[in-house]
Design a protein around this motif. Structure first.
Motif, PDB file in Angstrom:
ATOM      1  N   GLY A  26     -25.427  22.106  84.981  1.00  0.00           N
ATOM      2  CA  GLY A  26     -24.385  23.082  85.321  1.00  0.00           C
ATOM      3  C   GLY A  26     -24.798  24.516  85.157  1.00  0.00           C
ATOM      4  N   ASN A  27     -23.967  25.245  84.423  1.00  0.00           N
ATOM      5  CA  ASN A  27     -24.108  26.699  84.319  1.00  0.00           C
ATOM      6  C   ASN A  27     -25.453  27.143  83.730  1.00  0.00           C
ATOM      7  OD1 ASN A  27     -23.611  29.431  84.017  1.00  0.00           O
ATOM      8  ND2 ASN A  27     -22.244  29.172  82.293  1.00  0.00           N
ATOM      9  N   GLY A  28     -25.916  26.430  82.716  1.00  0.00           N
ATOM     10  CA  GLY A  28     -27.213  26.786  82.136  1.00  0.00           C
ATOM     11  C   GLY A  28     -27.178  27.946  81.162  1.00  0.00           C
ATOM     12  N   SER A  29     -26.018  28.196  80.543  1.00  0.00           N
ATOM     13  CA  SER A  29     -25.966  29.319  79.591  1.00  0.00           C
ATOM     14  C   SER A  29     -26.863  29.059  78.386  1.00  0.00           C
ATOM     15  CB  SER A  29     -24.524  29.601  79.153  1.00  0.00           C
ATOM     16  OG  SER A  29     -23.992  28.500  78.458  1.00  0.00           O
ATOM     17  N   ASN A  30     -27.013  27.799  77.986  1.00  0.00           N
ATOM     18  CA  ASN A  30     -27.913  27.493  76.868  1.00  0.00           C
ATOM     19  C   ASN A  30     -29.377  27.669  77.253  1.00  0.00           C
ATOM     20  OD1 ASN A  30     -26.301  26.502  74.422  1.00  0.00           O
ATOM     21  ND2 ASN A  30     -25.296  25.485  76.143  1.00  0.00           N
ATOM     22  N   ALA A 106     -29.504  20.078  77.823  1.00  0.00           N
ATOM     23  CA  ALA A 106     -28.595  21.212  77.577  1.00  0.00           C
ATOM     24  C   ALA A 106     -27.535  21.200  78.669  1.00  0.00           C
ATOM     25  CB  ALA A 106     -29.376  22.525  77.566  1.00  0.00           C
ATOM     26  N   GLY A 107     -26.435  20.512  78.383  1.00  0.00           N
ATOM     27  CA  GLY A 107     -25.400  20.393  79.402  1.00  0.00           C
ATOM     28  C   GLY A 107     -25.825  19.435  80.502  1.00  0.00           C
ATOM     29  N   MET A 109     -25.455  16.012  82.257  1.00  0.00           N
ATOM     30  CA  MET A 109     -24.263  15.162  82.266  1.00  0.00           C
ATOM     31  C   MET A 109     -24.483  13.750  82.808  1.00  0.00           C
ATOM     32  SD  MET A 109     -22.299  17.173  80.725  1.00  0.00           S
ATOM     33  CE  MET A 109     -20.717  16.337  80.791  1.00  0.00           C
ATOM     34  N   LEU A 127     -27.428  18.610  72.992  1.00  0.00           N
ATOM     35  CA  LEU A 127     -26.420  19.520  72.455  1.00  0.00           C
ATOM     36  C   LEU A 127     -25.078  18.857  72.689  1.00  0.00           C
ATOM     37  CD1 LEU A 127     -26.330  22.466  71.502  1.00  0.00           C
ATOM     38  CD2 LEU A 127     -26.471  23.142  73.890  1.00  0.00           C
ATOM     39  N   HIS A 128     -24.309  18.622  71.609  1.00  0.00           N
ATOM     40  CA  HIS A 128     -23.028  17.929  71.775  1.00  0.00           C
ATOM     41  C   HIS A 128     -21.905  18.801  71.209  1.00  0.00           C
ATOM     42  CE1 HIS A 128     -20.279  14.589  72.275  1.00  0.00           C
ATOM     43  NE2 HIS A 128     -19.796  14.883  71.074  1.00  0.00           N
ATOM     44  N   PRO A 129     -20.806  18.974  71.969  1.00  0.00           N
ATOM     45  CA  PRO A 129     -19.757  19.894  71.525  1.00  0.00           C
ATOM     46  C   PRO A 129     -18.756  19.261  70.557  1.00  0.00           C
ATOM     47  CG  PRO A 129     -19.280  19.127  73.734  1.00  0.00           C
ATOM     48  CD  PRO A 129     -20.581  18.487  73.330  1.00  0.00           C
ATOM     49  N   GLN A 190     -18.928  27.022  72.595  1.00  0.00           N
ATOM     50  CA  GLN A 190     -20.069  27.412  73.446  1.00  0.00           C
ATOM     51  C   GLN A 190     -20.809  28.591  72.833  1.00  0.00           C
ATOM     52  OE1 GLN A 190     -20.046  27.914  77.660  1.00  0.00           O
ATOM     53  NE2 GLN A 190     -21.052  25.938  77.530  1.00  0.00           N
ATOM     54  N   GLU A 193     -22.912  27.285  70.150  1.00  0.00           N
ATOM     55  CA  GLU A 193     -24.100  26.595  70.681  1.00  0.00           C
ATOM     56  C   GLU A 193     -25.211  27.600  70.965  1.00  0.00           C
ATOM     57  OE1 GLU A 193     -21.831  22.980  73.063  1.00  0.00           O
ATOM     58  OE2 GLU A 193     -22.718  24.605  74.187  1.00  0.00           O
TER      59      GLU A 193
HETATM   60  C1  GRF Z   1     -22.259  22.767  76.603  1.00  0.00           C
HETATM   61  O1  GRF Z   1     -21.039  23.223  76.135  1.00  0.00           O
HETATM   62  C2  GRF Z   1     -22.610  21.424  75.998  1.00  0.00           C
HETATM   63  O2  GRF Z   1     -22.036  21.211  74.757  1.00  0.00           O
HETATM   64  C3  GRF Z   1     -22.048  20.470  76.980  1.00  0.00           C
HETATM   65  O3  GRF Z   1     -22.250  21.085  78.224  1.00  0.00           O
HETATM   66  C4  GRF Z   1     -22.212  22.500  78.066  1.00  0.00           C
HETATM   67  C5  GRF Z   1     -23.366  23.096  78.783  1.00  0.00           C
HETATM   68  O4  GRF Z   1     -23.247  24.456  78.998  1.00  0.00           O
HETATM   69  N1  GRF Z   1     -22.676  19.182  76.846  1.00  0.00           N
HETATM   70  P1  GRF Z   1     -24.370  25.277  79.776  1.00  0.00           P
HETATM   71  O5  GRF Z   1     -24.670  24.529  81.070  1.00  0.00           O
HETATM   72  O6  GRF Z   1     -25.573  25.372  78.894  1.00  0.00           O
HETATM   73  O7  GRF Z   1     -23.740  26.605  80.049  1.00  0.00           O
END
Ligand code: GRF
Length: 235
Positions: A26-30, A106-107, A109, A127-129, A190, A193
Motif C-alpha cells: 500500500g502506501n509505504g509510509s514505513n 511493511a504493510g 497484506m 509490523l503488526h498494529p 501508525q 510504527e
Molecule cells: C501499517 O499500519 C501496518 O501496521 C499494517 O499496514 C500498515 C502499513 O502502512 N500492517 P504503510 O503502507 O507502511 O504506510
C-alpha cells in the motif's frame, strides 16, 4: 565471552550495511521512514529491493524516487488473480537475486505459505498494529476499542508459519483514551510504527537484537535482554 559471541554468524561475517528487502502492498509510509533514515545517515542499512503485490501501491513510487529496484508482482493480472504459489515463486527468485540479510513485511497484506517462510534464506519480520500476542489478524483498532482496553500499540515480530505468532522483538505502547475512535488509534499507532521500525532495524543492524534467535546459545541468551523490548510513547 566476547560481544561477537552474541552475534549471529551472518553479522560476524558481514562488513557492509545490512541488506534489506521490503515487501509492501500500500502506501509505504514505513518504507519511506527507512529511506529517510538512510538518507539522513541514521541507519547502516541498504534497501536492496522492494516487492509489491499491488501495482497501484504508492510504495512503488516511493521506492522508485529513492532509486531502489522494485518488483511488482500484482495479485491480479488482466482481472485474473495470481495465486500465492505463483507469487511466491517469483518473489523467491527476486530475493535470491537481491540476497537480503533481512526481509521486512511493511504493510504487506498477503498471507505467505509455510513453505515460503520456512525456506527463506533471510529472517523475515512483520509490523503488526497491536500488542501481540493480543489482537492477531485484522481490524485491531476497532477490536481494542470494543474490548475497552487501556493499552494499545504495535509490535515487530519474526514471521513464522503461524500467523502473527513468531517471537515478538519490540513493541511501542500508548494509552487508549475513552474518547478514542478506531481512526484516531490507527493514526496514533501508525506514527508509533514510524518510530518503532527504524529503532528495531538499527538494533538488528548493530547486532544488539539477534537476527536469528534460534542460533544463539543458551549461555549467550542469558546476556541478552528479555524480549520484547518496549517503548512507551506518550500520545
Ligand atoms: C501499517 O499500519 C501496518 O501496521 C499494517 O499496514 C500498515 C502499513 O502502512 N500492517 P504503510 O503502507 O507502511 O504506510
Amino acid at each position: 565471552m566476547s560481544v561477537d559471541d552474541l552475534k549471529q554468524p551472518s553479522q560476524q561475517q558481514r562488513t557492509g550495511p545490512l541488506r534489506i528487502a521490503v515487501l509492501v502492498s500500500g502506501n509505504g509510509s514505513n518504507l519511506q521512514v527507512l529511506i529517510d533514515a538512510i538518507q539522513a545517515g541514521a541507519l547502516p542499512i541498504e534497501v536492496v529491493g522492494v516487492i509489491s503485490n499491488r501495482d497501484d501501491a504508492y510504495a512503488i513510487t516511493r521506492a522508485q524516487q529513492a532509486h531502489i529496484p522494485v518488483a511488482v508482482l500484482s495479485h491480479t493480472d488482466s482481472g485474473k488473480r495470481m495465486g500465492i504459489k505463483t507469487f511466491e515463486t517469483h518473489a523467491s527468485a527476486q530475493l535470491v537475486a537481491w540476497q537480503p540479510d533481512l526481509i521486512i513485511l511493511a504493510g504487506f497484506m498477503r498471507v505467505l505459505s509455510a513453505a515460503f517462510i520456512n525456506n527463506s534464506t533471510a529472517t523475515m519480520i512483520n509490523l503488526h498494529p497491536a500488542l501481540l500476542p493480543a489482537y492477531k489478524g485484522l481490524n485491531t483498532h476497532q477490536r481494542v476499542i470494543q474490548a475497552g482496553e487501556r493499552y494499545h500499540g504495535c509490535s515487530i515480530h519474526v514471521v513464522t508459519a503461524e500467523l502473527d505468532a513468531g517471537q515478538v522483538l519490540t513493541q511501542a505502547l500508548l494509552n487508549v483514551n475513552p474518547k478514542d475512535t478506531a481512526d484516531r488509534l490507527q493514526t496514533q499507532v501508525q506514527s508509533m510504527e514510524h518510530q518503532l521500525l527504524p529503532w528495531t532495524v538499527l538494533l538488528l543492524a548493530k547486532g544488539i537484537l539477534p537476527l536469528n534467535t534460534n542460533k544463539i546459545s543458551a549461555e549467550a541468551k542469558s546476556y541478552l535482554p528479555t524480549l520484547p523490548l518496549r517503548l512507551f510513547l506518550e500520545s
